[in-house]
Design an enzyme around this catalytic site. Structure first.
Site, mmCIF file in Angstrom:
data_model
loop_
_atom_site.group_PDB
_atom_site.id
_atom_site.type_symbol
_atom_site.label_atom_id
_atom_site.label_comp_id
_atom_site.label_asym_id
_atom_site.label_seq_id
_atom_site.Cartn_x
_atom_site.Cartn_y
_atom_site.Cartn_z
ATOM 1 N N SER A 47 0.833 -1.197 0.000
ATOM 2 C CA SER A 47 0.000 0.000 0.000
ATOM 3 C C SER A 47 0.865 1.244 0.000
ATOM 4 O O SER A 47 1.971 1.256 0.569
ATOM 5 C CB SER A 47 -0.856 -0.014 1.272
ATOM 6 O OG SER A 47 -1.446 1.246 1.486
ATOM 7 N N LYS A 55 1.760 -3.379 6.921
ATOM 8 C CA LYS A 55 2.231 -3.424 5.523
ATOM 9 C C LYS A 55 3.737 -3.159 5.469
ATOM 10 O O LYS A 55 4.471 -3.809 4.722
ATOM 11 C CB LYS A 55 1.477 -2.405 4.658
ATOM 12 C CG LYS A 55 0.002 -2.718 4.460
ATOM 13 C CD LYS A 55 -0.233 -3.898 3.521
ATOM 14 C CE LYS A 55 -1.702 -4.259 3.429
ATOM 15 N NZ LYS A 55 -1.969 -5.487 2.661
ATOM 16 N N TYR A 80 -2.530 -0.873 10.893
ATOM 17 C CA TYR A 80 -2.711 -1.415 9.541
ATOM 18 C C TYR A 80 -1.503 -1.035 8.671
ATOM 19 O O TYR A 80 -0.906 -1.880 8.002
ATOM 20 C CB TYR A 80 -4.008 -0.871 8.911
ATOM 21 C CG TYR A 80 -4.022 -0.996 7.420
ATOM 22 C CD1 TYR A 80 -4.272 -2.219 6.807
ATOM 23 C CD2 TYR A 80 -3.733 0.108 6.603
ATOM 24 C CE1 TYR A 80 -4.239 -2.342 5.430
ATOM 25 C CE2 TYR A 80 -3.699 -0.007 5.235
ATOM 26 C CZ TYR A 80 -3.947 -1.232 4.648
ATOM 27 O OH TYR A 80 -3.902 -1.350 3.283
HETATM 28 N N1 UFG Z 1 -12.590 11.561 3.047
HETATM 29 C C1 UFG Z 1 -13.602 12.474 3.331
HETATM 30 N N2 UFG Z 1 -14.792 12.007 3.808
HETATM 31 C C2 UFG Z 1 -15.022 10.673 4.010
HETATM 32 C C3 UFG Z 1 -13.984 9.745 3.720
HETATM 33 C C4 UFG Z 1 -12.782 10.225 3.245
HETATM 34 O O1 UFG Z 1 -13.435 13.682 3.162
HETATM 35 O O2 UFG Z 1 -16.128 10.310 4.456
HETATM 36 C C5 UFG Z 1 -11.330 12.067 2.478
HETATM 37 C C6 UFG Z 1 -10.112 11.750 3.331
HETATM 38 O O3 UFG Z 1 -9.939 12.756 4.304
HETATM 39 C C7 UFG Z 1 -9.015 11.715 2.289
HETATM 40 C C8 UFG Z 1 -9.723 11.167 1.032
HETATM 41 O O4 UFG Z 1 -11.106 11.402 1.253
HETATM 42 O O5 UFG Z 1 -8.555 13.007 1.997
HETATM 43 C C9 UFG Z 1 -9.510 9.690 0.799
HETATM 44 O O6 UFG Z 1 -9.852 8.980 1.971
HETATM 45 P P1 UFG Z 1 -10.075 7.396 1.961
HETATM 46 O O7 UFG Z 1 -10.481 6.976 3.334
HETATM 47 O O8 UFG Z 1 -10.939 6.993 0.832
HETATM 48 O O9 UFG Z 1 -8.614 6.828 1.625
HETATM 49 P P2 UFG Z 1 -7.227 7.058 2.399
HETATM 50 O O10 UFG Z 1 -6.362 7.806 1.451
HETATM 51 O O11 UFG Z 1 -7.393 7.587 3.749
HETATM 52 O O12 UFG Z 1 -6.774 5.543 2.613
HETATM 53 C C10 UFG Z 1 -6.477 4.686 1.552
HETATM 54 C C11 UFG Z 1 -6.801 3.258 1.939
HETATM 55 C C12 UFG Z 1 -5.899 2.785 3.022
HETATM 56 C C13 UFG Z 1 -4.473 3.033 2.675
HETATM 57 C C14 UFG Z 1 -4.245 4.456 2.270
HETATM 58 C C15 UFG Z 1 -2.865 4.642 1.738
HETATM 59 O O13 UFG Z 1 -8.131 3.154 2.368
HETATM 60 O O14 UFG Z 1 -6.094 1.392 3.165
HETATM 61 O O15 UFG Z 1 -5.138 4.831 1.234
HETATM 62 O O16 UFG Z 1 -2.595 5.969 1.457
HETATM 63 F F1 UFG Z 1 -3.670 2.751 3.721
#
Ligand code: UFG
Length: 334
Positions: free
Chosen positions: A123, A154, A150
């Site tokens: 990841s 990784k 998590y």
């Molecule tokens: N976000 C929102 N509202 C929500 C959910 C997310 O504004 O309800 C924003 C987050 O703040 C972030 C973006 O959308 O800026 C993406 O968030 P995600 O939760 O979709 O994804 P992440 O980048 O946090 O996480 C993903 C994977 C993880 C991994 C990570 C690696 O879900 O498993 O990328 O960078 F570890």
């Protein structure tokens, strides 16, 4: 190639099984079905015309893995793991046991069966909180400090795999660092099915478009990004799946550790995702700006040059395709 696919009934695993079958390989799924459904196998059969074998077992069960491997394999793609960031903070031992412990048992069984071509589901989280000036992230960029168990699992598993390859150079190990996998199979038959309220952006947006949730909470608009919201490299799960087949076909049997970013090489903000989803679903998607979510980074996106040059792989689907396919899945599955 006959390929053992752990976690092959899950979101990325099931799409990869489809890509493997379509490329003429023979995948066998091992899955404990804690976060996947048995019905996925029949759906893969409807898409490809070939229903893969599913062995219901846990990768931590060494006896079960040894038994599965008796039938002979050329390679293993290892997806089986837990992946909810928030849950990992509450239950670190569960995460280390499943993710790291599961990889131990699997590697032991594979080694005993002389199956030493291994593709690992890593990841972008391994890069930690990158300095925005250093984007895009290269495979040679420093591995950061994870902000949750998590992410640490990784980082640890990558290190364990590098150490294993040093101890026994016969191993051929590909570490595939995914950015933000989203979307669904174009048929509408496979996709992500998070239980409860989704943690990730696109599954949440999908439920707002369908009316199941009232509005998207945008976690912060004061990041140093063009519109202030977080920027990520969203990648269509079907493109990601093809990346696994490319890594397998280019690297199988070649000794070494090969690390690749799998993303599009482009970042999109949270507000851009909401706008694209509105376009593709034709539904209004209300949102509200709330505070930042703990542990989030401002931006990350990949350099995908290495995968393009060495694996001859690149993405073919854009953000609108990701939203259109996610929306088709959302409508079919609810
Ligand atoms: N976000 C929102 N509202 C929500 C959910 C997310 O504004 O309800 C924003 C987050 O703040 C972030 C973006 O959308 O800026 C993406 O968030 P995600 O939760 O979709 O994804 P992440 O980048 O946090 O996480 C993903 C994977 C993880 C991994 C990570 C690696 O879900 O498993 O990328 O960078 F570890």
């Amino acid at each position: 190639m006959r390929v053992l696919v752990t976690g092959g009934a899950g979101f990325i695993g099931s799409h990869t099984v489809v890509s493997l079958i379509e490329a003429g390989h023979e995948p066998v799924i091992v899955d404990n079905l804690v976060n996947a459904k048995r019905s996925v196998v029949a759906r893969i059969g409807r898409i490809t015309g070939h229903e893969p074998e599913l062995v219901e077992a846990d990768v931590r069960d060494l006896d079960a893995m040894e038994k599965v491997l008796q039938s002979g394999y050329d390679a293993c793609i290892h997806f089986a793991a837990l992946k909810a960031v928030g849950e990992s903070v509450e239950k670190p031992l569960l995460y280390y046991d499943n993710n790291v412990g599961g990889t131990f048992a699997l590697l032991e069984a594979l080694s005993g069966a002389e199956v030493k071509t291994f593709v690992f589901s890593s990841s972008a989280t391994v890069y930690g909180d990158p300095d925005p000036a250093t984007l895009p992230l290269l495979e040679s960029s420093p591995i950061g400090a994870a902000t949750n168990p998590y992410g640490w699992s990784k980082i640890m598993m990558e290190q364990i795999l590098r150490d294993v390859q040093v101890s026994d150079p016969e191993w051929s190990i590909s570490l595939l660092r995914y950015f933000n996998p989203v979307g669904a199979h174009q048929s509408g038959l496979l996709g992500e099915d998070p239980s409860g309220i989704p943690n990730n952006l696109m599954p949440y947006v999908a439920k707002v478009a369908s009316g199941e949730l009232s509005k998207v909470k945008v976690f912060g608009n004061d990041y140093p990004t063009p519109d202030g919201t977080g920027v990520r490299d969203f990648v269509h799960v079907a493109d990601l799946a093809d990346g696994h087949v490319a890594a397998l076909e280019k690297r199988a049997g070649e000794q070494g550790v090969f690390t690749y970013n799998l993303g599009t090489g482009e970042g999109h903000s949270v507000l851009e995702v909401i706008a694209a989803y509105e376009r593709q679903s034709g539904k209004p998607i209300p949102y509200e700006i709330v505070g930042r979510r703990a542990g989030d980074v401002a931006s990350n996106w990949a350099s995908v040059e290495k995968a393009r040059l060495e694996l001859d792989w690149q993405t073919t689907r854009d953000l609108d395709d990701m939203c259109a396919d996610s929306w088709r899945w959302q409508q079919n599955s609810h």
